[in-house]
Every structure is written in structure tokens, then in C-alpha cells.
Design a protein around this motif. Structure first.
Motif, PDB file in Angstrom:
ATOM      1  N   LEU A   1       6.929   1.678 -11.905  1.00  0.00           N
ATOM      2  CA  LEU A   1       6.817   3.057 -11.445  1.00  0.00           C
ATOM      3  C   LEU A   1       8.191   3.717 -11.364  1.00  0.00           C
ATOM      4  CD1 LEU A   1       4.079   2.449  -8.763  1.00  0.00           C
ATOM      5  CD2 LEU A   1       3.794   3.359 -11.074  1.00  0.00           C
ATOM      6  N   PRO A   2       8.247   5.039 -11.524  1.00  0.00           N
ATOM      7  CA  PRO A   2       9.544   5.707 -11.539  1.00  0.00           C
ATOM      8  C   PRO A   2      10.230   5.691 -10.172  1.00  0.00           C
ATOM      9  CG  PRO A   2       7.738   7.287 -11.791  1.00  0.00           C
ATOM     10  CD  PRO A   2       7.137   5.931 -11.758  1.00  0.00           C
ATOM     11  N   PRO A   3      11.530   5.544 -10.144  1.00  0.00           N
ATOM     12  CA  PRO A   3      12.394   5.198 -11.267  1.00  0.00           C
ATOM     13  C   PRO A   3      12.316   3.702 -11.531  1.00  0.00           C
ATOM     14  CG  PRO A   3      13.722   5.457  -9.292  1.00  0.00           C
ATOM     15  CD  PRO A   3      12.297   5.747  -8.915  1.00  0.00           C
ATOM     16  N   GLU A   4      12.019   3.325 -12.764  1.00  0.00           N
ATOM     17  CA  GLU A   4      11.875   1.914 -13.136  1.00  0.00           C
ATOM     18  C   GLU A   4      13.209   1.187 -12.984  1.00  0.00           C
ATOM     19  OE1 GLU A   4      10.246   1.892 -17.086  1.00  0.00           O
ATOM     20  OE2 GLU A   4       8.757   3.382 -16.516  1.00  0.00           O
ATOM     21  N   GLN A   5      13.156  -0.043 -12.493  1.00  0.00           N
ATOM     22  CA  GLN A   5      14.356  -0.836 -12.248  1.00  0.00           C
ATOM     23  C   GLN A   5      14.349  -2.076 -13.134  1.00  0.00           C
ATOM     24  OE1 GLN A   5      16.617   0.319 -10.134  1.00  0.00           O
ATOM     25  NE2 GLN A   5      15.374   1.969  -9.311  1.00  0.00           N
TER      26      GLN A   5
ATOM     27  N   THR B   1      -2.164   1.055 -12.833  1.00  0.00           N
ATOM     28  CA  THR B   1      -1.046   1.328 -11.935  1.00  0.00           C
ATOM     29  C   THR B   1      -0.614   2.783 -12.002  1.00  0.00           C
ATOM     30  OG1 THR B   1      -0.250  -0.945 -12.111  1.00  0.00           O
ATOM     31  CG2 THR B   1       1.356   0.710 -11.445  1.00  0.00           C
ATOM     32  N   THR B   2      -0.357   3.281 -13.202  1.00  0.00           N
ATOM     33  CA  THR B   2       0.150   4.643 -13.361  1.00  0.00           C
ATOM     34  C   THR B   2      -0.860   5.673 -12.875  1.00  0.00           C
ATOM     35  OG1 THR B   2       1.457   3.908 -15.247  1.00  0.00           O
ATOM     36  CG2 THR B   2       1.162   6.268 -15.008  1.00  0.00           C
ATOM     37  N   THR B   3      -2.124   5.472 -13.184  1.00  0.00           N
ATOM     38  CA  THR B   3      -3.169   6.401 -12.748  1.00  0.00           C
ATOM     39  C   THR B   3      -3.232   6.480 -11.232  1.00  0.00           C
ATOM     40  OG1 THR B   3      -4.463   5.975 -14.738  1.00  0.00           O
ATOM     41  CG2 THR B   3      -5.643   6.918 -12.851  1.00  0.00           C
ATOM     42  N   ASN B   4      -3.224   5.332 -10.551  1.00  0.00           N
ATOM     43  CA  ASN B   4      -3.276   5.326  -9.092  1.00  0.00           C
ATOM     44  C   ASN B   4      -2.017   5.928  -8.487  1.00  0.00           C
ATOM     45  OD1 ASN B   4      -5.728   3.870  -7.714  1.00  0.00           O
ATOM     46  ND2 ASN B   4      -5.377   2.858  -9.665  1.00  0.00           N
ATOM     47  N   PHE B   5      -0.862   5.616  -9.058  1.00  0.00           N
ATOM     48  CA  PHE B   5       0.386   6.181  -8.555  1.00  0.00           C
ATOM     49  C   PHE B   5       0.378   7.700  -8.678  1.00  0.00           C
ATOM     50  CE2 PHE B   5       4.693   7.722  -9.493  1.00  0.00           C
ATOM     51  CZ  PHE B   5       5.261   7.507  -8.245  1.00  0.00           C
ATOM     52  N   GLN B   6      -0.022   8.216  -9.840  1.00  0.00           N
ATOM     53  CA  GLN B   6      -0.088   9.667 -10.018  1.00  0.00           C
ATOM     54  C   GLN B   6      -1.085  10.298  -9.046  1.00  0.00           C
ATOM     55  OE1 GLN B   6      -0.959   9.893 -14.213  1.00  0.00           O
ATOM     56  NE2 GLN B   6       1.212   9.859 -14.788  1.00  0.00           N
ATOM     57  N   ALA B   7      -2.203   9.615  -8.820  1.00  0.00           N
ATOM     58  CA  ALA B   7      -3.225  10.139  -7.909  1.00  0.00           C
ATOM     59  C   ALA B   7      -2.729  10.176  -6.467  1.00  0.00           C
ATOM     60  CB  ALA B   7      -4.505   9.301  -8.015  1.00  0.00           C
ATOM     61  N   VAL B   8      -2.033   9.139  -6.023  1.00  0.00           N
ATOM     62  CA  VAL B   8      -1.522   9.142  -4.646  1.00  0.00           C
ATOM     63  C   VAL B   8      -0.352  10.115  -4.522  1.00  0.00           C
ATOM     64  CG1 VAL B   8       0.185   7.236  -4.670  1.00  0.00           C
ATOM     65  CG2 VAL B   8      -1.181   7.621  -2.630  1.00  0.00           C
TER      66      VAL B   8
ATOM     67  N   THR C   1       0.826  -1.179   0.000  1.00  0.00           N
ATOM     68  CA  THR C   1       0.000   0.000   0.000  1.00  0.00           C
ATOM     69  C   THR C   1       0.863   1.232   0.000  1.00  0.00           C
ATOM     70  OG1 THR C   1      -1.575  -1.204   1.337  1.00  0.00           O
ATOM     71  CG2 THR C   1      -1.869   1.147   1.225  1.00  0.00           C
ATOM     72  N   LEU C   2       0.523   2.177  -0.806  1.00  0.00           N
ATOM     73  CA  LEU C   2       1.150   3.477  -0.764  1.00  0.00           C
ATOM     74  C   LEU C   2       0.225   4.394   0.003  1.00  0.00           C
ATOM     75  CD1 LEU C   2       2.160   3.890  -4.510  1.00  0.00           C
ATOM     76  CD2 LEU C   2       3.720   3.576  -2.608  1.00  0.00           C
ATOM     77  N   ALA C   3       0.766   5.195   0.882  1.00  0.00           N
ATOM     78  CA  ALA C   3      -0.050   6.156   1.605  1.00  0.00           C
ATOM     79  C   ALA C   3       0.685   7.476   1.707  1.00  0.00           C
ATOM     80  CB  ALA C   3      -0.381   5.642   3.004  1.00  0.00           C
ATOM     81  N   THR C   4      -0.061   8.577   1.648  1.00  0.00           N
ATOM     82  CA  THR C   4       0.524   9.894   1.829  1.00  0.00           C
ATOM     83  C   THR C   4      -0.035  10.479   3.118  1.00  0.00           C
ATOM     84  OG1 THR C   4      -1.251  10.949   0.576  1.00  0.00           O
ATOM     85  CG2 THR C   4       0.693  10.264  -0.659  1.00  0.00           C
ATOM     86  N   GLN C   5       0.251  11.735   3.369  1.00  0.00           N
ATOM     87  CA  GLN C   5      -0.256  12.399   4.566  1.00  0.00           C
ATOM     88  C   GLN C   5      -1.781  12.428   4.516  1.00  0.00           C
ATOM     89  OE1 GLN C   5       1.568  13.520   7.131  1.00  0.00           O
ATOM     90  NE2 GLN C   5       3.344  12.662   6.108  1.00  0.00           N
ATOM     91  N   PHE C   6      -2.412  12.086   5.626  1.00  0.00           N
ATOM     92  CA  PHE C   6      -3.865  12.088   5.695  1.00  0.00           C
ATOM     93  C   PHE C   6      -4.377  13.503   5.882  1.00  0.00           C
ATOM     94  CE2 PHE C   6      -2.750   7.829   7.249  1.00  0.00           C
ATOM     95  CZ  PHE C   6      -3.517   7.076   6.388  1.00  0.00           C
TER      96      PHE C   6
ATOM     97  N   GLY D   1      -1.818  13.572  -4.217  1.00  0.00           N
ATOM     98  CA  GLY D   1      -2.730  13.803  -3.102  1.00  0.00           C
ATOM     99  C   GLY D   1      -4.196  13.661  -3.467  1.00  0.00           C
ATOM    100  N   GLU D   2      -4.503  13.282  -4.708  1.00  0.00           N
ATOM    101  CA  GLU D   2      -5.891  13.072  -5.123  1.00  0.00           C
ATOM    102  C   GLU D   2      -6.519  11.918  -4.353  1.00  0.00           C
ATOM    103  OE1 GLU D   2      -8.316  11.613  -9.074  1.00  0.00           O
ATOM    104  OE2 GLU D   2      -6.366  12.555  -9.354  1.00  0.00           O
ATOM    105  N   ILE D   3      -5.744  10.861  -4.127  1.00  0.00           N
ATOM    106  CA  ILE D   3      -6.156   9.774  -3.241  1.00  0.00           C
ATOM    107  C   ILE D   3      -5.086   9.656  -2.160  1.00  0.00           C
ATOM    108  CG2 ILE D   3      -7.492   8.509  -4.978  1.00  0.00           C
ATOM    109  CD1 ILE D   3      -5.129   6.528  -5.216  1.00  0.00           C
ATOM    110  N   GLN D   4      -5.422   9.003  -1.080  1.00  0.00           N
ATOM    111  CA  GLN D   4      -4.488   8.870   0.028  1.00  0.00           C
ATOM    112  C   GLN D   4      -3.899   7.470   0.155  1.00  0.00           C
ATOM    113  OE1 GLN D   4      -3.575  11.523   2.055  1.00  0.00           O
ATOM    114  NE2 GLN D   4      -4.699  12.648   0.506  1.00  0.00           N
ATOM    115  N   LEU D   5      -4.546   6.483  -0.471  1.00  0.00           N
ATOM    116  CA  LEU D   5      -4.113   5.108  -0.272  1.00  0.00           C
ATOM    117  C   LEU D   5      -4.591   4.234  -1.410  1.00  0.00           C
ATOM    118  CD1 LEU D   5      -4.226   3.235   3.030  1.00  0.00           C
ATOM    119  CD2 LEU D   5      -5.482   2.241   1.149  1.00  0.00           C
ATOM    120  N   TYR D   6      -3.744   3.327  -1.850  1.00  0.00           N
ATOM    121  CA  TYR D   6      -4.156   2.247  -2.744  1.00  0.00           C
ATOM    122  C   TYR D   6      -3.196   1.092  -2.539  1.00  0.00           C
ATOM    123  CZ  TYR D   6      -0.578   2.766  -6.475  1.00  0.00           C
ATOM    124  OH  TYR D   6       0.578   2.787  -7.205  1.00  0.00           O
ATOM    125  N   TRP D   7      -3.600  -0.090  -2.938  1.00  0.00           N
ATOM    126  CA  TRP D   7      -2.782  -1.290  -2.782  1.00  0.00           C
ATOM    127  C   TRP D   7      -1.880  -1.424  -3.996  1.00  0.00           C
ATOM    128  CZ3 TRP D   7      -4.221  -5.553   0.780  1.00  0.00           C
ATOM    129  CH2 TRP D   7      -5.186  -5.166   1.710  1.00  0.00           C
TER     130      TRP D   7
END
Length: 144
Positions: free
Chosen positions: A105-109, A79-86, A31-36, A89-95
Motif C-alpha cells: 500500500l502507498p507509500p510502498e516500502q 488489498t487495494t480495493t479494501n484500502f481504497q474503500a476504507v 485493522t484499518l479504521a476511519t471515523q465512524f 469512507g466506503e467501508i469503516q474497517l477491514y483487517w
């Protein structure tokens, strides 16, 4: 004979537990999460059944165990849409899956890390450093 944990059996038995877990434990796959924000938490997910179920588990868990207003953004996109949104700050959490995060996702490995714990640690550190995003604890699931 030892019991084999399949994704289906883990989702079935873990679903009830996950629905009552506290928000810090609602991490799954990754899960990615940002500041609530103070009173609202938009939850996103990718647009396929497994991800939507995971998104709703997080949604229901936060709704039942916090005073936050939980905003349903499940099925937001890929994936990219959710990553950009989190990340914005458009969304706060996704799996998110560690392998997807590492290779997509950047930076790609390009490096392949076969050990799940090592991969998780590398992804967690990289996303904290590069994006200021926090990967919560791993779920006991494996999509193999």
C-alpha cells in the motif's frame, strides 16, 4: 512439552473471545479504521477464507456489543480495493497484515523489517500520518 500456537488453534480458541470483544479490540492481523458514522459501520474484508472469517468476527462483535447498524461488506475485494474503500469512507474497517500494508500500500516500502513489533509501529505511524487511518491493536496471530 510446550504447547505450540498455530493459526488454526488460535483461531479456534480465540474466535469465541474475539466475537465478544469490544470494537477497539477487534483488531486482528491489522485493522484499518476511519471515523465512524453516527449510526452505521460497513465492515469489509478481502476475498479469501481467512479474511472473510476475520471480517465476520468484527461484524458479529460490533453487532453484538454496540448499537451501531453493521453493514456486511465482507469479500469486497483484494488489498487495494479494501484500502481504497476504507480510505474513501466506503467501508469503516477491514483487517490488514502489517507486511502487506508495508510493501503493497502507498507509500510502498522496500525495507525489510523482521521484528513484528517494530513493523507494526512503523506501519501504524505511517498510515496515521500519510492517510489519516488508524491501525488498531495487533492480533496475537502470525500467518507463518
Amino acid at each position: 512439552m510446550p504447547t505450540q500456537n498455530t493459526r488454526r488453534s488460535l483461531l479456534r480458541t480465540g474466535g469465541g473471545l474475539a466475537a465478544t470483544a469490544i470494537s477497539g479490540v477487534t483488531a486482528g492481523c491489522l485493522t484499518l479504521a476511519t471515523q465512524f458514522r453516527s449510526d452505521s459501520i460497513p465492515i469489509g474484508s478481502k476475498r479469501f477464507t481467512e479474511q472473510e472469517i476475520l471480517g465476520y468476527l468484527a461484524f458479529e462483535s460490533l453487532d453484538a456489543n454496540t448499537d451501531l447498524h453493521v453493514d456486511d461488506q465482507t469479500g469486497l475485494g483484494g488489498t487495494t480495493t479494501n484500502f481504497q474503500a476504507v480510505n474513501s469512507g466506503e467501508i469503516q474497517l477491514y483487517w490488514e497484515y502489517t507486511g502487506t500494508a508495508w510493501q503493497t500500500l502507498p507509500p510502498e516500502q522496500d525495507e525489510v523489517i523482521p521484528d513484528p513489533e517494530e513493523l507494526y509501529n512503523r506501519v501504524k505511524e505511517e498510515f496515521e500520518t500519510e492517510h489519516g487511518l488508524t491501525f488498531l491493536e495487533r492480533a496475537p496471530l502470525d500467518n507463518t
